[in-house]
Design an enzyme around this catalytic site. Structure first.
Site, PDB file in Angstrom:
ATOM      1  N   TRP A   1       0.990  -1.132  -0.016  1.00 24.83           N
ATOM      2  CA  TRP A   1      -0.008   0.041   0.043  1.00 24.83           C
ATOM      3  C   TRP A   1       0.841   1.271  -0.138  1.00 24.83           C
ATOM      4  O   TRP A   1       0.730   2.204  -0.548  1.00 24.83           O
ATOM      5  CB  TRP A   1      -1.011  -0.097   1.215  1.00 24.83           C
ATOM      6  CG  TRP A   1      -2.140  -1.160   0.850  1.00 24.83           C
ATOM      7  CD1 TRP A   1      -2.147  -2.197   1.777  1.00 24.83           C
ATOM      8  CD2 TRP A   1      -2.818  -1.407  -0.390  1.00 24.83           C
ATOM      9  NE1 TRP A   1      -3.026  -3.094   1.028  1.00 24.83           N
ATOM     10  CE2 TRP A   1      -3.711  -2.443  -0.036  1.00 24.83           C
ATOM     11  CE3 TRP A   1      -3.145  -0.340  -1.265  1.00 24.83           C
ATOM     12  CZ2 TRP A   1      -4.660  -2.948  -0.720  1.00 24.83           C
ATOM     13  CZ3 TRP A   1      -4.067  -0.897  -2.091  1.00 24.83           C
ATOM     14  CH2 TRP A   1      -4.980  -1.997  -1.931  1.00 24.83           C
TER      15      TRP A   1
ATOM     16  N   ASP B   1      -1.114   6.593   6.274  1.00 25.01           N
ATOM     17  CA  ASP B   1      -2.200   5.728   5.858  1.00 25.01           C
ATOM     18  C   ASP B   1      -2.231   4.671   7.061  1.00 25.01           C
ATOM     19  O   ASP B   1      -1.626   3.838   7.414  1.00 25.01           O
ATOM     20  CB  ASP B   1      -1.860   5.144   4.732  1.00 25.01           C
ATOM     21  CG  ASP B   1      -2.945   4.048   4.411  1.00 25.01           C
ATOM     22  OD1 ASP B   1      -3.943   3.909   4.968  1.00 25.01           O
ATOM     23  OD2 ASP B   1      -2.943   3.196   3.125  1.00 25.01           O
TER      24      ASP B   1
ATOM     25  N   LYS C   1     -12.380  -1.485   7.732  1.00 23.14           N
ATOM     26  CA  LYS C   1     -11.661  -2.835   8.447  1.00 23.14           C
ATOM     27  C   LYS C   1     -12.110  -2.630   9.761  1.00 23.14           C
ATOM     28  O   LYS C   1     -12.805  -3.729  10.243  1.00 23.14           O
ATOM     29  CB  LYS C   1     -10.134  -2.570   8.271  1.00 23.14           C
ATOM     30  CG  LYS C   1      -9.647  -3.089   6.869  1.00 23.14           C
ATOM     31  CD  LYS C   1      -8.736  -1.807   6.121  1.00 23.14           C
ATOM     32  CE  LYS C   1      -8.609  -2.076   4.654  1.00 23.14           C
ATOM     33  NZ  LYS C   1      -8.696  -3.220   4.064  1.00 23.14           N
TER      34      LYS C   1
HETATM   35  N1  PMP Z   1      -4.387   1.269   2.274  1.00 27.11           N
HETATM   36  C1  PMP Z   1      -4.215   0.191   3.032  1.00 27.11           C
HETATM   37  C2  PMP Z   1      -3.276   0.252   4.503  1.00 27.11           C
HETATM   38  C3  PMP Z   1      -5.236  -0.748   2.788  1.00 27.11           C
HETATM   39  O1  PMP Z   1      -5.520  -2.018   3.581  1.00 27.11           O
HETATM   40  C4  PMP Z   1      -6.087  -0.796   1.565  1.00 27.11           C
HETATM   41  C5  PMP Z   1      -7.000  -1.705   1.046  1.00 27.11           C
HETATM   42  N2  PMP Z   1      -6.912  -3.030   1.731  1.00 27.11           N
HETATM   43  C6  PMP Z   1      -5.963   0.445   0.738  1.00 27.11           C
HETATM   44  C7  PMP Z   1      -4.946   1.270   1.129  1.00 27.11           C
HETATM   45  C8  PMP Z   1      -6.828   0.905  -0.371  1.00 27.11           C
HETATM   46  O2  PMP Z   1      -8.086   0.831   0.144  1.00 27.11           O
HETATM   47  P1  PMP Z   1      -9.411   1.201  -0.685  1.00 27.11           P
HETATM   48  O3  PMP Z   1      -9.742   0.037  -1.604  1.00 27.11           O
HETATM   49  O4  PMP Z   1     -10.329   1.803   0.160  1.00 27.11           O
HETATM   50  O5  PMP Z   1      -9.105   2.390  -1.678  1.00 27.11           O
END
Ligand code: PMP
Length: 381
Positions: A101, A170, A194
């Site tokens: 991520w 994040d 989550k």
């Molecule tokens: N950052 C993290 C730490 C994630 O776990 C995720 C999705 N699992 C994302 C970003 C992307 O999230 P989204 O699908 O809401 O764009």
């Protein structure tokens, strides 16, 4: 009895919250209408948004220096909104990469900024403070507090020593799972799906002096300042998601707040890691101990080819969604706020039994008896 859902997100929600949503679905607060039918401009919805903001502020201890914003577009939209809003007159942004991520966020930011690599890891550990290298000309330093795919979590807030460079995190997969010193951040954000409700809401906490740095070309709805100015109503917000996250926040409060969420997270993950560590001939793990995530326990079977059988047997006894992320394979147990400790105990028993080649029946595992507090927060109607 409900099964245990170890999905990485959207993920399990507390049973009392789900029941409450069900119970008032057709008639919200005695209005005769569903929350799905409520106008975002109605006084009740405006009050709901204020209530959610107040709860986020109180749970996280957000100081007055910081604004709390409710955006849409998931965490990924923040990968673009962060550079669009925080670069200001600068051209350089620093990124710590510890997994999927943070890497994706860095790649997206390349559209807007020159990237300075503050640390580049391979998804097995977080850096020590000494390893983080930030140039003073950087507009911000970005990292991902918990890498959901790799199961790598920062034990504390990184301190790069670059005092004037705002820190951006994040926190999508460990939001509201432990107390955080918000004053140390320029900005932190989390998609809700989550630890904090269903998908469709992203909570952004940003230092007020960083609002208004966006250039005039930045589209209205991608400008944080617009959310602040309009009381989080720049357009029609995701009312149902805000409502669900407000119930989630109330549930976290009623359970004892973030210190309690942290204690439970440590307990759950300790139980599962101990079971894995007991059978190194069966289960392998790639993450350094000090960087192990409390939220996402990532592991492989030494005999990788047996993974589909493992998943089927787990599913048969009520342990759902244990497959690893498609990019890394293997297995992953996500243990978010709503996962009862009995879920970790059930998984540990399954891990031990499987290592001994012992077949389990559903009744052999601790049941999902998440306590029911139907009245966990006083109803207004
Ligand atoms: N950052 C993290 C730490 C994630 O776990 C995720 C999705 N699992 C994302 C970003 C992307 O999230 P989204 O699908 O809401 O764009």
């Amino acid at each position: 009895m409900r099964p245990y859902n170890f999905s990485a997100g959207p993920s399990t929600m507390p049973e009392p919250v789900l029941r409450r949503i069900r119970d008032e679905f057709l008639d919200w607060q005695g209005t005769g209408c569903s929350i799905l039918e409520a106008s975002h401009r109605s006084p009740r919805v405006v009050a709901l948004v204020k209530e959610l903001e107040a709860r986020v502020r109180s749970l996280l201890g957000v100081p007055d220096t910081h604004a709390v914003l409710f955006c849409q577009g998931g965490a990924r939209l923040q990968f673009a909104m962060v550079p669009m809003n925080l670069l200001g007159a600068g051209t350089v942004a620093s990124y710590i990469v510890t997994g999927t991520w943070s890497k994706s966020a860095e790649t997206e930011a390349m559209r807007f900024a020159r990237i300075q690599s503050a640390f580049s890891g391979n998804g097995t550990r977080t850096p020590s403070d000494e390893e983080i290298d930030v140039t003073a000309e950087s507009s911000y330093l970005y990292y991902c507090d918990n890498e959901t795919v790799h199961g790598v979590e920062f034990a504390g807030i990184p301190d790069s020593g670059a005092a004037g460079v705002p820190l951006v995190a994040d926190m999508s997969s460990n939001f509201m799972s432990r107390p955080v010193d918000v004053s140390k951040f320029g900005l932190l954000y989390a998609a809700a799906q989550k630890n904090f409700g269903p998908a469709g809401l992203t909570v952004v906490v940003v230092r007020r002096d960083l609002l208004g740095l966006a250039s005039p070309e930045v589209p209205t709805l991608l400008n944080y300042a617009v959310y602040e100015k309009t009381g989080n109503m720049p357009n029609t917000p995701a009312v149902f998601q805000l409502y669900c996250s407000n119930l989630m926040a109330a549930w976290i409060e009623s359970e004892g707040g973030l210190a309690e969420m942290d204690a439970r997270a440590r307990e759950r993950s300790r139980i599962v890691y101990e079971a894995l560590d007991a059978h190194p001939e069966v289960y392998s793990q790639r993450v350094d101990r000090a960087s192990r995530s409390r939220m996402n326990v990532v592991f492989h079977l030494v005999e990788d080819a047996l993974t589909p059988i493992f998943l089927k047997e787990a599913h048969d006894v009520g342990l759902l969604n244990l497959a690893g992320h498609r990019t890394v394979g293997g297995l992953r147990a996500s243990l978010y706020n709503a996962m009862p400790v009995s879920g970790a105990l059930a998984l540990a028993e399954f891990l031990h039994a499987r290592a001994r080649n012992q077949r389990l029946e559903q009744g052999d595992l601790p049941p999902n008896i998440a306590e029911l507090f139907d009245q966990f927060v006083e109803r207004k109607d």
